[in-house]
Design a protein around this motif. Structure first.
Motif, PDB file in Angstrom:
ATOM      1  N   GLN A 181       0.842  -1.201   0.000  1.00  0.00           N
ATOM      2  CA  GLN A 181       0.000   0.000   0.000  1.00  0.00           C
ATOM      3  C   GLN A 181       0.876   1.250   0.000  1.00  0.00           C
ATOM      4  OE1 GLN A 181      -3.386   0.547  -0.266  1.00  0.00           O
ATOM      5  NE2 GLN A 181      -2.764   2.698  -0.332  1.00  0.00           N
ATOM      6  N   ASN A 287      -4.851   6.762  -4.171  1.00  0.00           N
ATOM      7  CA  ASN A 287      -4.555   5.454  -3.584  1.00  0.00           C
ATOM      8  C   ASN A 287      -3.800   5.611  -2.270  1.00  0.00           C
ATOM      9  OD1 ASN A 287      -4.298   2.668  -3.299  1.00  0.00           O
ATOM     10  ND2 ASN A 287      -2.667   2.483  -4.806  1.00  0.00           N
ATOM     11  N   GLY A 311      -1.735  -2.173  -3.676  1.00  0.00           N
ATOM     12  CA  GLY A 311      -2.528  -1.762  -2.531  1.00  0.00           C
ATOM     13  C   GLY A 311      -4.022  -1.858  -2.781  1.00  0.00           C
ATOM     14  N   LYS A 312      -4.782  -0.998  -2.107  1.00  0.00           N
ATOM     15  CA  LYS A 312      -6.240  -1.097  -2.132  1.00  0.00           C
ATOM     16  C   LYS A 312      -6.844  -0.721  -3.478  1.00  0.00           C
ATOM     17  CE  LYS A 312      -7.002  -0.620   2.835  1.00  0.00           C
ATOM     18  NZ  LYS A 312      -7.692   0.133   3.917  1.00  0.00           N
TER      19      LYS A 312
END
Length: 357
Positions: A181, A287, A311-312
């Motif tokens: 992330q 992000n 990451g997400k």
């Protein structure tokens, strides 16, 4: 040859060779500086260079590498190479001891020829290692060996995974082995600047124009989307980026293009309810700051279905990648994008449409 052409030719040569001379001088000065730094280190302490000089979205995407290298070399003096315009992205990173603000590729080559660094982690390949003024390229031998180029790099994974492979940190075509992330390190000054903008509590950030035209969505469709959002939802609509090409007539819209630094822009995105934008640098800020992203994407050159994010956003836990198989972003219809945006906004009770009287 005309006198005008003669003057143009020698003016060009003067600027070129002046630039090259300056690059050599600065490279030798940097070599002296880092030799001094190395002498000041404790016995066994390594001097490590991480090279990711551009673009700012790529530097944000590569941020987890700074943490990974720090974990692998906890006592090292880590230097991140970045172009001056992007240095703020790593200047406050606690995993980086020093930022080297690179003048040009030739300066870096002269510096590294001194073999001052114990380890050089090159997160770039040929197209990022070019100085148009010197008219030279430098090669990354790891990228050459693994055949990672501007034409195929997304075949090797997301940007973080690609950079880790070009830096010889992970095996070919493998996943990043640590927290993937991206993070930003915003400072009080960035928050104070955004406080002075007096933004509303509830707004959507828009980024409508990238630095690479094949990634863009037409301005007329952005105009329609902004007007639709302003009519249907109680949001202020705030555009960020370098320059706007929109023609908006609604009071719900505010243009902040060209008014903020990169990290000030990140703070604006962090406070937003949603980020709607393109596959470009600001989406990586979204992000890293944790704002839900609605990202307009499409087939890009020979990459028909790629995902640049880790990451997400990469796992689409905090983002929706808006695209249709085989179509470039420019061919996404207004209706398709509108319906995708509507589906996201109406998932929460706080985002119900306006009640019209």
């Amino acid at each position: 040859m005309t006198i005008e052409r003669f003057i143009q030719l020698w003016t060009h040569r003067y600027h070129k060779y002046t630039h090259i001379f300056k690059a050599h001088i600065k490279g030798r000065q940097a070599r002296t500086h880092f030799s001094s730094v190395k002498r000041s280190l404790k016995k066994g302490q390594e001097l490590i260079a991480i090279i990711r000089t551009e673009h700012f979205g790529d530097i944000v995407a590569a941020e987890p590498i700074s943490r990974y290298v720090r974990e692998q070399h906890p006592n090292a003096h880590i230097v991140w190479f970045a172009k001056p315009a992007f240095a703020e992205l790593v200047a406050h990173n606690p995993n980086v001891d020093e930022v080297f603000r690179e003048f040009c590729v030739t300066e870096r080559r002269v510096l590294l020829e001194g073999n001052v660094f114990d380890k050089v982690i090159e997160l770039q390949f040929r197209n990022n290692n070019h100085c148009p003024k010197c008219q030279v390229f430098t090669e990354n031998p790891v990228a050459l060996k693994r055949d990672i180029t501007v034409h195929n790099y997304f075949d090797y994974g997301n940007l973080l995974e690609v950079f880790a492979q070009t830096g010889d940190l992970i095996p070919p075509k493998s996943a990043f082995p640590a927290d993937d992330q991206p993070r930003l390190y915003l400072q009080p000054a960035h928050k104070e600047k955004v406080d002075r903008l007096n933004l509303p509590e509830k707004y959507i950030v828009l980024h409508c124009r990238s630095n690479y035209e094949p990634k863009d969505w037409p301005a007329d469709r952005w105009n329609r989307l902004v007007h639709w959002l302003s009519e249907e939802y109680d949001y202020q609509l705030v555009e960020i980026g370098l320059e706007s090409n929109l023609t908006i007539q609604t009071p719900a819209y505010r243009n902040l293009c060209g008014q903020l630094s990169i990290l000030e822009t990140a703070e604006v995105i962090r406070r937003a309810s949603f980020f709607i934008g393109l596959d470009s640098g600001p989406s990586h800020l979204g992000n890293a700051t944790g704002t839900f992203g609605i990202i307009l994407m499409g087939a890009l050159n020979n990459f028909l279905n790629y995902n640049p994010y880790s990451g997400k956003y990469g796992r689409q836990e905090n983002a929706l990648l808006v695209r249709q198989a085989g179509l470039p972003c420019s061919q996404l219809s207004f209706e398709f994008v509108r319906d995708q945006v509507k589906a996201v906004l109406e998932k929460s009770a706080d985002n119900a449409p306006k009640v019209l009287s």
